[in-house]
Write an enzyme that holds these catalytic residues in place. Structure first.
Site, mmCIF file in Angstrom:
data_model
loop_
_atom_site.group_PDB
_atom_site.id
_atom_site.type_symbol
_atom_site.label_atom_id
_atom_site.label_comp_id
_atom_site.label_asym_id
_atom_site.label_seq_id
_atom_site.Cartn_x
_atom_site.Cartn_y
_atom_site.Cartn_z
ATOM 1 N N CYS A 130 -1.968 9.626 2.542
ATOM 2 C CA CYS A 130 -1.588 9.075 1.240
ATOM 3 C C CYS A 130 -2.588 9.432 0.136
ATOM 4 O O CYS A 130 -2.226 9.472 -1.031
ATOM 5 C CB CYS A 130 -1.446 7.560 1.335
ATOM 6 S SG CYS A 130 -2.934 6.763 1.939
ATOM 7 N N GLU B 205 0.886 -1.177 0.000
ATOM 8 C CA GLU B 205 0.000 0.000 0.000
ATOM 9 C C GLU B 205 0.914 1.213 0.000
ATOM 10 O O GLU B 205 1.478 1.575 1.031
ATOM 11 C CB GLU B 205 -0.898 -0.018 1.256
ATOM 12 C CG GLU B 205 -1.915 -1.148 1.289
ATOM 13 C CD GLU B 205 -3.124 -0.890 0.390
ATOM 14 O OE1 GLU B 205 -3.205 0.177 -0.250
ATOM 15 O OE2 GLU B 205 -3.984 -1.779 0.326
HETATM 16 P P1 NAD Z 1 8.252 4.608 4.954
HETATM 17 O O1 NAD Z 1 8.226 3.828 3.712
HETATM 18 O O2 NAD Z 1 9.410 5.502 5.205
HETATM 19 O O3 NAD Z 1 8.155 3.671 6.251
HETATM 20 C C1 NAD Z 1 7.131 2.713 6.428
HETATM 21 C C2 NAD Z 1 7.632 1.579 7.312
HETATM 22 O O4 NAD Z 1 8.738 0.971 6.674
HETATM 23 C C3 NAD Z 1 8.090 1.980 8.717
HETATM 24 O O5 NAD Z 1 7.607 1.034 9.657
HETATM 25 C C4 NAD Z 1 9.603 1.914 8.639
HETATM 26 O O6 NAD Z 1 10.197 1.492 9.845
HETATM 27 C C5 NAD Z 1 9.840 0.873 7.561
HETATM 28 N N1 NAD Z 1 11.061 1.150 6.805
HETATM 29 C C6 NAD Z 1 11.590 2.353 6.476
HETATM 30 N N2 NAD Z 1 12.732 2.201 5.776
HETATM 31 C C7 NAD Z 1 12.924 0.861 5.653
HETATM 32 C C8 NAD Z 1 13.940 0.058 5.034
HETATM 33 N N3 NAD Z 1 14.982 0.607 4.421
HETATM 34 N N4 NAD Z 1 13.815 -1.280 5.096
HETATM 35 C C9 NAD Z 1 12.771 -1.851 5.721
HETATM 36 N N5 NAD Z 1 11.782 -1.143 6.324
HETATM 37 C C10 NAD Z 1 11.870 0.189 6.305
HETATM 38 O O7 NAD Z 1 6.891 5.428 4.931
HETATM 39 P P2 NAD Z 1 6.365 6.493 5.958
HETATM 40 O O8 NAD Z 1 7.207 7.738 5.858
HETATM 41 O O9 NAD Z 1 6.188 5.892 7.296
HETATM 42 O O10 NAD Z 1 4.903 6.789 5.356
HETATM 43 C C11 NAD Z 1 4.710 7.685 4.300
HETATM 44 C C12 NAD Z 1 4.505 6.998 2.977
HETATM 45 O O11 NAD Z 1 3.528 5.981 3.103
HETATM 46 C C13 NAD Z 1 3.979 7.932 1.902
HETATM 47 O O12 NAD Z 1 4.584 7.635 0.665
HETATM 48 C C14 NAD Z 1 2.490 7.600 1.847
HETATM 49 O O13 NAD Z 1 1.857 7.946 0.650
HETATM 50 C C15 NAD Z 1 2.514 6.135 2.107
HETATM 51 N N6 NAD Z 1 1.238 5.673 2.647
HETATM 52 C C16 NAD Z 1 0.444 4.862 1.891
HETATM 53 C C17 NAD Z 1 -0.781 4.453 2.389
HETATM 54 C C18 NAD Z 1 -1.708 3.554 1.614
HETATM 55 O O14 NAD Z 1 -2.647 3.038 2.205
HETATM 56 N N7 NAD Z 1 -1.491 3.325 0.330
HETATM 57 C C19 NAD Z 1 -1.184 4.871 3.643
HETATM 58 C C20 NAD Z 1 -0.343 5.685 4.372
HETATM 59 C C21 NAD Z 1 0.875 6.081 3.875
#
Ligand code: NAD
Length: 470
Positions: free
Chosen positions: A250, A216
């Site tokens: 998002c 997602e």
């Molecule tokens: P992110 O991708 O930075 O982090 C999400 C999760 O991934 C966190 O738990 C983090 O610990 C983990 N993570 C981060 N870097 C990682 C790595 N290198 N390896 C493994 N895991 C890692 O996202 P965010 O900043 O928490 O959220 C924002 C993003 O999420 C935006 O792009 C937003 O559009 C998207 N989002 C999508 C939805 C949806 O339902 N489609 C909902 C909310 C947010």
């Protein structure tokens, strides 16, 4: 594979793996009991602690926590409860004439041991809503919530250890390294919510074990306003959809594509609506939360400064304060195409506005970017609406409103390619955590026996007849 026992989470993983069949074969009422326990925690026992934690994480107003976090998960639970019995039943399918004497059905069996990795922007909702689907489908689960909302993650960890057995569901708090270690384990399914960049890392790690994924993700969600739109309605919906959670959503409108003839009127009304919702000083409004941390604050400030450097027009706002990661509701026009606000997902209370003359221009602009998670259309022109929908691609769409597609649990929620893979909510979430096992049972001697060796002329004729007529 041989390094797995050294993985810090191997023990927890193995415990869940050993218990997966017991959970997988659990009855409807056992699954219901788990959903009810989660519902009670959100509705009563942990409600105040969760509200307080989110306020401490980024000053999220209580009403926004209730609406966008607690209510949405509780609604997912209620929806799941009322359909779960039917979803768990085997689904009979038709039998073709060539297979007379057999019957077939689909068993939605649990995938097994699942990993849920969630983001910070709606930490409760985006952790527990997928968990509802995973529980309903009969899986064991490890959850890794975001490190950027530590207060909320700590309360969620308490909830999980309080109401679930650690043979079934475990929540592990911690930094990115925790997710990296977890991703090395051979899960049966990974449900990841976050950015497209990290989504690619997750998918690569999943490929190592051929683990299925739900991704997602996010991206830039266009909002199109044509010359026939009810501007007052559009403005009210967009100001709300853009500033709830301070734009860290998002499916927030990421940028506006507006017909040239209505741009000035839109800007005038947008200013009035922001004033009405958040007063002259949004920093003093109790309805306006903050950017989650200094890193994201600086990222957004860079966007504003880049726009100023490129001589864009700040139509509204533009001020910020690093003391508490505050950024004013900001509307910016006249941006050149290389401005960072038109390139990157914004994820904050800044809205770029671009004008167009024809619908074809809009369609080719949208199609020049990655497929969005959401595309919004404000128009009264049915032909234009149809043309935009038919000639673009997006995970979800609303017409004359925004963000509400998320809250209809009869709709699949998710993106397409760069904005996501797979769907969530309701039956779609249940299926995501299930394998569709195809079962065929033979009752009597069927025609298929006619085709066994030794092959003869008669059998060949029968084959020819079958290809032609059956
Ligand atoms: P992110 O991708 O930075 O982090 C999400 C999760 O991934 C966190 O738990 C983090 O610990 C983990 N993570 C981060 N870097 C990682 C790595 N290198 N390896 C493994 N895991 C890692 O996202 P965010 O900043 O928490 O959220 C924002 C993003 O999420 C935006 O792009 C937003 O559009 C998207 N989002 C999508 C939805 C949806 O339902 N489609 C909902 C909310 C947010």
């Amino acid at each position: 594979m041989s390094n797995l026992p050294q993985n810090p989470y191997f023990k927890a993983f193995s415990r869940l793996k050993a218990y997966q069949y017991e959970v997988g074969n659990s009855s409807y009422s056992a699954r219901l009991a788990k959903l009810n326990a989660l519902k009670r925690a959100l509705e009563y026992s942990y409600k105040d602690r969760l509200r307080e934690a989110l306020y401490n994480d980024f000053k999220k107003p209580v009403l926004e926590t209730d609406l966008t976090e607690l209510y949405l998960v509780i609604k997912e639970i209620k929806h799941t409860k009322s359909h779960l019995r039917a979803w768990m039943k085997k689904q009979k399918v038709e039998t073709p004439i060539t297979l007379l004497g057999t019957s077939s059905w689909i068993k939605l069996e649990p995938k097994g041991v699942c990993l849920i990795i969630s983001p910070w922007n709606y930490p409760i909702n985006l952790t527990f809503a997928p968990l509802v689907s995973a529980i309903a489908a009969g899986n064991t689960v490890i959850i890794k919530p975001s490190e950027l909302t530590p207060n909320t993650s700590a309360v969620m960890a308490q909830i999980v250890s309080d109401i679930f057995s650690d043979k079934e569901i475990v929540l592990i708090e911690g930094e990115v390294e925790v997710a990296q270690d977890l991703l090395k384990l051979p899960f049966n399914h990974i449900f990841f919510t976050g950015s497209p960049q990290v989504g690619k890392i997750v998918m690569k790690a999943a490929a190592e074990h051929l683990t299925s994924v739900t991704l997602e993700l996010g991206g830039k969600s266009p909002t199109i306003i044509d010359e026939t739109a009810d501007l007052e309605n559009a403005v009210r919906k967009i100001v709300w959809g853009k500033h709830i959670n301070n734009g860290q959503t998002c499916i927030a409108p990421d940028y506006i594509l507006i017909h040239k003839s209505v741009k000035e009127e839109f800007i005038k009304r947008y200013k009035a609506s922001v004033l009405h919702y958040y007063s002259k000083e949004a920093s003093t409004s109790d309805s306006y939360c903050r950017i989650v941390n200094n890193r994201h604050f600086n990222r957004l400030v860079k966007h504003i400064e880049d726009a100023k450097d490129k001589s864009a027009v700040i139509e509204l706002g533009g001020r910020y304060n690093s003391d508490d990661n505050f950024i004013e509701p900001t509307l910016i026009s006249n941006l050149p195409e290389d401005a960072s606000l038109l390139q990157d997902e914004i994820f904050g209370p800044i809205l770029p506005i671009k004008t167009y003359r024809t619908i074809d221009e809009v369609i080719s602009y949208v199609n020049s970017k990655e497929k969005p998670l959401a595309l919004y259309i404000y128009s009264k022109n049915k032909k234009a609406i149809r043309s935009i929908i038919d000639n673009t691609r997006a995970g979800t769409t609303c017409i004359n409103t925004n963000a509400l597609q998320y809250s209809n649990h009869n709709l699949p929620f998710g993106g397409s390619n760069n904005s996501g893979i797979g769907k969530s909510h309701g039956i779609y979430g249940f299926k995501e955590f299930s394998n569709m096992r195809a079962v065929l049972k033979r009752h009597t001697k069927g025609p298929v026996d006619w085709l066994t060796p030794p092959y003869s002329g008669v059998k060949q004729k029968l084959m020819d007849f079958t290809i032609k007529w059956l």
